[in-house]
Motif scaffolding. Sequence first.
Motif, mmCIF file in Angstrom:
data_model
loop_
_atom_site.group_PDB
_atom_site.id
_atom_site.type_symbol
_atom_site.label_atom_id
_atom_site.label_comp_id
_atom_site.label_asym_id
_atom_site.label_seq_id
_atom_site.Cartn_x
_atom_site.Cartn_y
_atom_site.Cartn_z
ATOM 1 N N GLN A 24 52.807 -39.280 -28.254
ATOM 2 C CA GLN A 24 51.866 -40.290 -28.028
ATOM 3 C C GLN A 24 52.499 -41.640 -27.703
ATOM 4 O O GLN A 24 52.134 -42.284 -26.471
ATOM 5 C CB GLN A 24 50.912 -40.546 -29.331
ATOM 6 C CG GLN A 24 49.987 -39.522 -29.523
ATOM 7 C CD GLN A 24 48.721 -39.199 -28.537
ATOM 8 O OE1 GLN A 24 48.416 -40.280 -27.657
ATOM 9 N NE2 GLN A 24 48.595 -38.259 -28.401
ATOM 10 N N GLU B 97 52.320 -43.211 -24.079
ATOM 11 C CA GLU B 97 51.950 -44.291 -23.880
ATOM 12 C C GLU B 97 52.944 -45.335 -23.006
ATOM 13 O O GLU B 97 52.598 -46.051 -21.954
ATOM 14 C CB GLU B 97 51.726 -45.296 -25.097
ATOM 15 C CG GLU B 97 50.710 -44.712 -25.918
ATOM 16 C CD GLU B 97 50.454 -45.354 -27.320
ATOM 17 O OE1 GLU B 97 51.617 -46.156 -27.832
ATOM 18 O OE2 GLU B 97 49.653 -45.062 -28.151
ATOM 19 N N ARG C 17 52.230 -46.741 -19.195
ATOM 20 C CA ARG C 17 52.698 -48.243 -19.115
ATOM 21 C C ARG C 17 53.602 -48.244 -17.806
ATOM 22 O O ARG C 17 53.423 -49.154 -17.116
ATOM 23 C CB ARG C 17 53.248 -48.882 -20.196
ATOM 24 C CG ARG C 17 52.224 -49.279 -21.195
ATOM 25 C CD ARG C 17 53.239 -50.157 -22.272
ATOM 26 N NE ARG C 17 54.203 -49.631 -23.065
ATOM 27 C CZ ARG C 17 54.528 -48.954 -23.977
ATOM 28 N NH1 ARG C 17 53.344 -48.683 -24.826
ATOM 29 N NH2 ARG C 17 55.445 -48.363 -24.523
#
Length: 561
Positions: A177, A181, A185
């Motif tokens: 995760q 992420e 980003r």
Amino acid sequence: MPDRPERVLIFAPAGRDTQVAQSVLEASGTETSACYSLPALLAEIEQGVGAVIVTDEAIAQANVQPLASWLRGQPPWADLPFIVLTRQGGSIERNPAAERLTSALANVSLLERPFHATTLVSVVRSALRARRRQYMARDALDERDRLLAELSDERGALEQRVAERTADLAAANIVLQREIEAKNRAENQLRQSQKLETMGQLVGGVAHDFNNLLMVILSSLELLRRRTGNDPLTLRLLDSARRGAERGSVLTKRLLAFARKQDLEPERTDLVELAAGMTDLLHRSVGPQIEIEVRHESEVPAVIVDRIQLEMALLNLVVNARDALAGTGRIAIVIRREPDVGAAEAPLAAGDYVSIGVEDSGPGMDAETLRQAVEPFFSTKGVGQGTGLGLSMVHGMARQSGGAFVLRSQPGQGTTASIWLPSAEHVAIPAPAVPSAPVQAPARTGTILMVDDDELVAASTAAMLEDLGYAVVTRHSAREALEVLGSGTVPDLLLTDQAMPVMTGVELAAQVRRLRPGLPILLATGYAELSGSDLQGMAKLTKPFSQAELARELNRLLLSA
């Protein structure tokens, strides 16, 4: 219980029944054991037995409760067979003792005496077959229990492995995760960077064309004013037109700053000293109701940046923060080292940086506003209160300086706008600009070969040159200019635009130097994409330029030729 499933116990203490039964059974190959008391019988049963032969009179008066209790305690698979030898005519209907035995012993077969040997052997063999099936059932149950135990152990081990694997997967999922992420980003930053890059190219092209138009307007207004009388209204209108065009020029400079195509003069700059020197100006800009503080780490390294452009950017950020505070609050200018920065942190090359950030305690921005904040012409201010180019200019200046503009904000938590710049400890310091020669009186002599693909710009520039007293040969492409030089015409100077189709001004200059090595060359451009190494000693004039700026550069080049 020991396994002796083929043994037959005989409990017939009176008479010759024991000897007869043993003789008949052993002759048929059956193992037997004689018992002469009920306790002895129970003891032998404990050692393993296939069947039991008893006589009804042997236990007629005995207490069969211990035997019955033992039988009731048999495991579920067991049901010990009994063969009861009765007197002739001693059926259950006529023999209450036999009925009592049947009730107490449960699995009972009655055999009247005198019995035939074949009958006894047949009855015993049937009992032993039933007993063997019981032992087989026991073995099957034992095997089932063993398998269930193994299964239970394996299930426990499996559950433990599943728990351990689940914990591993949970930990791996957390890592995944985080990686997703971080990837999202990075992708968002890449998309935003690509979007801004595309917009920058578009804006830069528009600004270049706009500069050409302003060049025509400003030069025409300048020449027209010199030819106009002293009529106040005419002069006022010309001045208004000139000021409007100059405001357009400022706008194009901001657009070029966003597109990273403005002229920069980088120098070694101490950010702490720069912020301290701007304190009074910043206080006057925000008003007395807003507190400004400067915080910095000790021994912050210098950076390489255009000091004037950075001061403008910092002032812009502070004024934005003031507007966000609506007249009261706190603004902090924070200067810190950003060592060992990688590309995942911001759109930066790996290395050491120094950041100067403006933090405010205002309402902050939501995600959508934050996403659009640096886009040109985006503004949260009212109509007429801003151009929407302030943050765009800061972003472009930071990127053109080799750094980045990092904007962080959340609703209710204020905003931090930071300019990240490469540390001067690892950046080559540009050589100082060579000072221009003192301005001399216009030479007003000579022939200028002027090249520009925009006919309006070419016409207005030629008009300024002729007004200065120069003879002008105008061409609209590099090919046409080379044809002029190849025809034997010897101009005193080449004035060329940079952005032209087929061959740029720099490429034309390289060709001209082979044909006319000593010919002075002046490059006019609306971009700042050319570095000192690209110019290779050529002079550069940034559009839109005034007649005075043009005259100064021409004078300097012709007098030094």
